[in-house]
Design an enzyme around this catalytic site. Structure first.
Site, PDB file in Angstrom:
ATOM      1  N   TYR A  20       0.845  -1.205   0.000  1.00  0.00           N
ATOM      2  CA  TYR A  20       0.000   0.000   0.000  1.00  0.00           C
ATOM      3  C   TYR A  20       0.882   1.258   0.000  1.00  0.00           C
ATOM      4  O   TYR A  20       0.612   2.221  -0.719  1.00  0.00           O
ATOM      5  CB  TYR A  20      -0.901  -0.066   1.234  1.00  0.00           C
ATOM      6  CG  TYR A  20      -1.914   1.048   1.377  1.00  0.00           C
ATOM      7  CD1 TYR A  20      -3.008   1.136   0.538  1.00  0.00           C
ATOM      8  CD2 TYR A  20      -1.778   2.002   2.393  1.00  0.00           C
ATOM      9  CE1 TYR A  20      -3.946   2.153   0.683  1.00  0.00           C
ATOM     10  CE2 TYR A  20      -2.702   3.009   2.555  1.00  0.00           C
ATOM     11  CZ  TYR A  20      -3.787   3.079   1.695  1.00  0.00           C
ATOM     12  OH  TYR A  20      -4.718   4.087   1.849  1.00  0.00           O
ATOM     13  N   LYS A  72     -12.181   6.088  10.075  1.00  0.00           N
ATOM     14  CA  LYS A  72     -12.844   4.809  10.268  1.00  0.00           C
ATOM     15  C   LYS A  72     -13.921   4.500   9.224  1.00  0.00           C
ATOM     16  O   LYS A  72     -15.106   4.381   9.525  1.00  0.00           O
ATOM     17  CB  LYS A  72     -13.401   4.719  11.689  1.00  0.00           C
ATOM     18  CG  LYS A  72     -12.317   4.528  12.744  1.00  0.00           C
ATOM     19  CD  LYS A  72     -11.617   3.184  12.579  1.00  0.00           C
ATOM     20  CE  LYS A  72     -10.914   2.705  13.816  1.00  0.00           C
ATOM     21  NZ  LYS A  72     -11.741   2.127  14.829  1.00  0.00           N
ATOM     22  N   LEU A 121       1.126  -7.652  15.379  1.00  0.00           N
ATOM     23  CA  LEU A 121       1.826  -6.431  15.804  1.00  0.00           C
ATOM     24  C   LEU A 121       1.194  -5.848  17.061  1.00  0.00           C
ATOM     25  O   LEU A 121       1.712  -4.913  17.651  1.00  0.00           O
ATOM     26  CB  LEU A 121       1.818  -5.399  14.671  1.00  0.00           C
ATOM     27  CG  LEU A 121       2.475  -5.882  13.365  1.00  0.00           C
ATOM     28  CD1 LEU A 121       2.182  -4.934  12.212  1.00  0.00           C
ATOM     29  CD2 LEU A 121       3.984  -6.026  13.565  1.00  0.00           C
TER      30      LEU A 121
HETATM   31  N1  LIG Z   1      -9.877   5.356   5.456  1.00  0.00           N
HETATM   32  C1  LIG Z   1      -8.621   5.671   5.684  1.00  0.00           C
HETATM   33  O1  LIG Z   1      -8.147   5.552   6.820  1.00  0.00           O
HETATM   34  C2  LIG Z   1      -7.746   6.199   4.566  1.00  0.00           C
HETATM   35  C3  LIG Z   1      -6.565   6.859   4.924  1.00  0.00           C
HETATM   36  C4  LIG Z   1      -5.737   7.351   3.929  1.00  0.00           C
HETATM   37  C5  LIG Z   1      -6.092   7.215   2.606  1.00  0.00           C
HETATM   38  N2  LIG Z   1      -7.246   6.564   2.277  1.00  0.00           N
HETATM   39  C6  LIG Z   1      -7.556   6.446   0.851  1.00  0.00           C
HETATM   40  O2  LIG Z   1      -8.794   7.077   0.597  1.00  0.00           O
HETATM   41  C7  LIG Z   1      -9.466   6.438  -0.472  1.00  0.00           C
HETATM   42  C8  LIG Z   1     -10.869   6.030  -0.040  1.00  0.00           C
HETATM   43  O3  LIG Z   1     -10.757   5.102   1.038  1.00  0.00           O
HETATM   44  P1  LIG Z   1     -11.989   4.635   1.939  1.00  0.00           P
HETATM   45  O4  LIG Z   1     -11.489   4.612   3.322  1.00  0.00           O
HETATM   46  O5  LIG Z   1     -13.207   5.378   1.601  1.00  0.00           O
HETATM   47  O6  LIG Z   1     -12.101   3.103   1.447  1.00  0.00           O
HETATM   48  P2  LIG Z   1     -13.394   2.204   1.179  1.00  0.00           P
HETATM   49  O7  LIG Z   1     -12.885   0.804   1.080  1.00  0.00           O
HETATM   50  O8  LIG Z   1     -14.466   2.497   2.156  1.00  0.00           O
HETATM   51  O9  LIG Z   1     -13.883   2.716  -0.258  1.00  0.00           O
HETATM   52  C9  LIG Z   1     -13.102   2.511  -1.393  1.00  0.00           C
HETATM   53  C10 LIG Z   1     -14.013   2.527  -2.612  1.00  0.00           C
HETATM   54  O10 LIG Z   1     -13.186   2.254  -3.768  1.00  0.00           O
HETATM   55  C11 LIG Z   1     -13.891   1.355  -4.595  1.00  0.00           C
HETATM   56  N3  LIG Z   1     -12.994   0.597  -5.466  1.00  0.00           N
HETATM   57  C12 LIG Z   1     -12.108  -0.371  -5.113  1.00  0.00           C
HETATM   58  N4  LIG Z   1     -11.519  -0.884  -6.205  1.00  0.00           N
HETATM   59  C13 LIG Z   1     -12.026  -0.213  -7.273  1.00  0.00           C
HETATM   60  C14 LIG Z   1     -11.804  -0.277  -8.678  1.00  0.00           C
HETATM   61  N5  LIG Z   1     -10.941  -1.160  -9.214  1.00  0.00           N
HETATM   62  N6  LIG Z   1     -12.487   0.579  -9.476  1.00  0.00           N
HETATM   63  C15 LIG Z   1     -13.372   1.458  -8.947  1.00  0.00           C
HETATM   64  N7  LIG Z   1     -13.643   1.553  -7.636  1.00  0.00           N
HETATM   65  C16 LIG Z   1     -12.967   0.724  -6.809  1.00  0.00           C
HETATM   66  C17 LIG Z   1     -14.608   0.436  -3.613  1.00  0.00           C
HETATM   67  O11 LIG Z   1     -15.668  -0.287  -4.250  1.00  0.00           O
HETATM   68  C18 LIG Z   1     -15.087   1.419  -2.556  1.00  0.00           C
HETATM   69  O12 LIG Z   1     -16.344   1.949  -2.856  1.00  0.00           O
HETATM   70  C19 LIG Z   1      -8.579   5.257  -0.881  1.00  0.00           C
HETATM   71  O13 LIG Z   1      -7.761   5.623  -1.967  1.00  0.00           O
HETATM   72  C20 LIG Z   1      -7.733   5.034   0.359  1.00  0.00           C
HETATM   73  O14 LIG Z   1      -6.529   4.388   0.052  1.00  0.00           O
HETATM   74  C21 LIG Z   1      -8.078   6.071   3.222  1.00  0.00           C
END
Ligand SMILES: NC(=O)c1ccc[n+]([C@@H]2O[C@H](COP(=O)([O-])OP(=O)(O)OC[C@H]3O[C@@H](n4cnc5c(N)ncnc54)[C@H](O)[C@@H]3O)[C@@H](O)[C@H]2O)c1
Length: 263
Positions: free
Chosen positions: A157, A193, A209
């Site tokens: 990641y 979250k 961990l």
């Molecule tokens: N939640 C956190 O703590 C956090 C922290 C830092 C960064 N992020 C980043 O923020 C973004 C959103 O994360 P989140 O927490 O809402 O995650 P989440 O898992 O709740 O939502 C992610 C969304 O992406 C969609 N997705 C996955 N693969 C896909 C694909 N191939 N094509 C189209 N859509 C796809 C999923 O269906 C889902 O709706 C991500 O890029 C994540 O890496 C999240």
């Protein structure tokens, strides 16, 4: 919550907009006056988010270049332009590097890094002068604090989110030098979250961990000097970067972590 930034008349495309940070971002963009195309591979949830904000949903796998071309063409066809693309879709995998399968590494790179590359490429093509939208705009790439610093158990990641960070800076420079009028910036949240945020905390215990999920939770809480973020924190940052208030902001990395990486 209203971000306070106005996006009237702008058209925005949000990937991974079915749930989590993407859904909250789509809501905030709509409240700020933008017309929003919600895309995701989760069809029911994607349609539900779009319906809530009087937007449009389209099935779109961010790893598929033909899907990108369709998503951009459909958005411009339906809404008459494209001003904002939020490359939000993402997945994570938790494994120590010695145990991480190549297939899992590639899957994480495909969604987070390939998806960010394709989204930035197709957004810039459409928004630059002579492109099918042609009025400039803003690309906002969801990276992570894991794109700034290493995290035990999240090597794949981190690699993918770090790729998004430097792709963003290259795209920002290229766009400015070539006069595209497209600003490209990245956002780097710590834990929020959502479904993914919950998984990250659980994985700390699963990887050994922390003794158990409660200890992992305590450890994570302690790491965040201002507690966990909220989806609205990301949504309002996206609205800012999308808005004309950020007209001189290009190639920056906006860190949303309550100070976690400040020390
Ligand atoms: N939640 C956190 O703590 C956090 C922290 C830092 C960064 N992020 C980043 O923020 C973004 C959103 O994360 P989140 O927490 O809402 O995650 P989440 O898992 O709740 O939502 C992610 C969304 O992406 C969609 N997705 C996955 N693969 C896909 C694909 N191939 N094509 C189209 N859509 C796809 C999923 O269906 C889902 O709706 C991500 O890029 C994540 O890496 C999240």
């Amino acid at each position: 919550m209203n971000s306070g930034y106005r996006l009237d008349g702008k058209v925005a495309l949000v990937t991974g907009g079915a749930r989590g940070l993407g859904a909250e971002t789509a809501r905030a963009l709509a409240r700020s006056g933008a017309r929003v195309m919600v895309t995701d591979i989760l069809e029911d949830a994607g349609r539900a988010t779009a319906a809530e904000i009087d937007g449009t949903y389209m099935r779109h796998d961010v790893t598929d270049e033909a899907d990108w071309e369709r998503a951009v063409t459909t958005t411009v066809g339906r809404h008459g332009g494209l001003d904002v693309v939020v490359n939000n879709a993402g997945i994570e995998t938790a494994a120590l590097l010695v145990d991480c399968e190549l297939a899992d590494f590639r899957r994480v790179m495909a969604v987070n890094a390939d998806g960010c590359f394709l989204g930035t490429k197709w957004a810039m093509r459409a928004m630059r002068p002579g492109g099918m939208a042609g009025a400039g705009g803003a690309v906002i790439n969801l990276s992570s604090v894991a794109g700034l610093v290493g995290v035990v158990g999240l090597g794949a990641y981190c690699a993918a989110k770090g790729a998004g960070r430097l792709l963003t800076k290259s795209a920002a420079l290229e766009s400015a030098r070539l006069g595209y009028g497209v600003r490209v910036n990245s956002i780097h949240p710590a834990v929020i979250k959502t479904a993914m945020g919950e998984d990250v905390v659980r994985s700390i215990a699963a990887l050994g961990l922390a003794a158990d999920v409660a200890s992992a939770e305590a450890l994570m809480q302690q790491m965040h000097p201002m507690g966990y973020g909220r989806p609205e924190d990301v949504a309002s940052a996206v609205c800012y970067l999308a808005s004309d208030a950020a007209r001189w902001v290009n190639g920056t990395e906006l860190v949303l972590d309550g100070g976690l990486t400040a020390g």
